[in-house]
Scaffold this motif. Sequence first.
Motif, short mmCIF file in Angstrom:
data_model
loop_
_atom_site.label_atom_id
_atom_site.label_comp_id
_atom_site.label_asym_id
_atom_site.label_seq_id
_atom_site.Cartn_x
_atom_site.Cartn_y
_atom_site.Cartn_z
N ILE A 296 -5.32 9.45 -24.06
CA ILE A 296 -4.23 9.03 -24.59
C ILE A 296 -3.36 8.68 -23.76
CG2 ILE A 296 -2.47 8.64 -26.59
CD1 ILE A 296 -5.05 10.17 -28.31
N HIS A 297 -3.02 7.61 -23.34
CA HIS A 297 -1.08 7.80 -22.70
C HIS A 297 -0.44 6.64 -23.27
CE1 HIS A 297 1.95 7.07 -19.57
NE2 HIS A 297 0.75 7.59 -18.67
N GLY A 298 0.68 7.24 -24.24
CA GLY A 298 1.83 6.20 -24.66
C GLY A 298 3.01 6.38 -24.54
N GLY A 299 4.06 5.70 -25.19
CA GLY A 299 4.74 5.18 -25.05
C GLY A 299 5.67 3.92 -25.60
N GLY A 300 7.09 3.62 -25.27
CA GLY A 300 6.95 2.52 -25.83
C GLY A 300 6.80 1.63 -25.69
N MET A 301 6.48 -0.15 -26.47
CA MET A 301 5.98 -1.04 -25.83
C MET A 301 7.20 -1.63 -24.66
SD MET A 301 6.32 -4.27 -28.50
CE MET A 301 5.06 -3.57 -29.35
N ASP A 302 8.38 -0.64 -24.40
CA ASP A 302 8.82 -1.66 -22.93
C ASP A 302 8.49 -0.74 -21.79
OD1 ASP A 302 9.58 1.04 -24.01
OD2 ASP A 302 11.60 0.61 -22.88
N LEU A 303 7.20 0.01 -22.11
CA LEU A 303 6.71 0.92 -20.76
C LEU A 303 5.86 -0.15 -20.02
CD1 LEU A 303 7.45 4.56 -21.36
CD2 LEU A 303 9.17 2.97 -19.67
N VAL A 304 4.65 -1.38 -21.89
CA VAL A 304 3.69 -1.80 -21.08
C VAL A 304 3.99 -2.11 -19.32
CG1 VAL A 304 2.06 -3.64 -21.49
CG2 VAL A 304 3.26 -2.42 -23.13
N PHE A 305 5.09 -3.05 -19.11
CA PHE A 305 5.06 -3.46 -18.17
C PHE A 305 6.64 -3.37 -17.18
CE2 PHE A 305 6.79 -6.62 -14.59
CZ PHE A 305 5.71 -6.63 -13.99
#
Length: 574
Positions: A296-305
């Motif tokens: 699993i790699h996670g974070g906020g949606m702003d990190l997708v790109f």
Amino acid sequence: MGSLLKCYKPLTSFRFSPPPHSLLRSIQFRTHFSRTFSVSRKRTLCRLVSSYRPLINDKVNAGDGAVTPSLSSAELWLYNTMSRKKELFKPKVDGKVGMYVCGVTAYDLSHIGHARVYVTFDVLYRYLRHLGFEVCYVRNFTDVDDKIIARANELGEDPISLSRRYCEEFHHDMVYLHCLHPSVEPRVSDHMPQIIEMIKQILDNECAYRIDGDVYFSVDKFPEYGQLSGRKLEDNRAGERVAVDSRKKNPADFALWKSAKEGEPFWESPWGPGRPGWHIECSAMSAAYLGHSFDIHGGGMDLVFPHHENEIAQSCAACRDSSISYWIHNGFVTVDSEKMSKSLGNFFTIRQVIDLYHPLALRLFLLGTHYRSPINYSNVQLESASERIFYIYQTLHDCETVISQHDVAFEKDSVPPDILDGINRFHSVFVASMSDDLHTPVLLAALSDPLKIINDMIHTRKGKKQAKRIESLAALEKIVKNALCVLGLMPTTYSEVLQQMREKSLRRAKLTEDQVLQKIEERNVARKNRDYEKSDAIRKDLATLGIALMDGPDGTSWRPAIPLALQEQQVAAT
């Protein structure tokens, strides 16, 4: 600087003990990435990391004392940003989970957008452990960054010292929010050898180029660039955390290494003194602790790109077998439908919020919306969460008090069938909601039923006469506490948290408890004199400030409540 790592072995040699035969199932190694980028076949890129030395004990503690040493039969489905659908969770190594979550850039106090990220992944961490998985949870600190340097220069402070200070402040915030400590918390400044070695690998594999002491990743060498975000290369705009530089071969190329500038911290490297770009740190540190292939790699949606998109590109360029099974991202916290962020100046720090509201009320507020949906910050929502969690803890406190007055051991068969049916229904909702991509709002709503039964048994004439009342209360309390443990909402003591919530409500009302008690006494006198108009006015005045009066056989008491104006606003909104 120490010797550099070759081919990215984990910093610690992980060894997993074999799982019991009953838990064995086929292990699927999957990759989302094709292998068409330019790599010399003669060079050994890396090894799949197939064994770990666990960083946590063999017994799995779900937090707050709940030990679950074996896997549950519940299946967990998680939404994968890469496939854009929910997928059944299957770890690469049976019974073990490797999870990396991008941490904060430590240059200021964290805001509630950050709180949402780390509460979300804390719940995932807790639930995986509840299911019996042994989780290696890695969450980094970015302590070398343009923003840190700019803030340090503004304050006349050393950048690393400033960052260290805000790392500690972040730790305090996580404790307030009941977020469990990760297995590892690596910092960029401690991992320069690993970062430099990974950049060397990318250069050796002809996926990056050097310019005057800088090193840039060449996005043209990675045809799959954009697979996570769904963006086409031609749609990318320079300037989105990707510096505008006319020397770059493609405007979307991003820095792996930045040459030293006057007044900035720097480290020696084969390309001269400098410091890493933003994206390379997470690729290097996740590989160092979890290997190139993990779950699993996670974070906020702003990190997708661009961050996670760039991570994928550079990780695959350094290691052909780089593979992350599940990319998980939480939605934004918004203010007036606009993303909350420091750059927009529309943020509230965690400290600002918990100065007026209990941290567990903030946590409940964040869990009241599904983690992938946007959540709009408002005083109404926080007041509602605060009132709700006060009710939960007051109910459990009353339950605990009643049970403590009896010394009754109970077996499952001693609980009446109707209560047992209710417990089983709640357990079914618990499993179904949490296993369906962590649907916490459904679970929180389901708490209403057992809590209502508890209140009825404690306070109503009929409930007090119920057969096996104490056994029923003990069983109901247990299932509610188990759910709260998984949600990270279980306090140390009910009485302590209830008192803290009363103090917060008085602060919001700008009153002291003595002033409230004086108003209660004035109201008692008015009622005794049959001056009901004055009595009602006192009640309404306090209600306007968020203080509700409750009349009972033992007199009048008070509790925090949603202020009348906000209640009206809530009604209007619905």
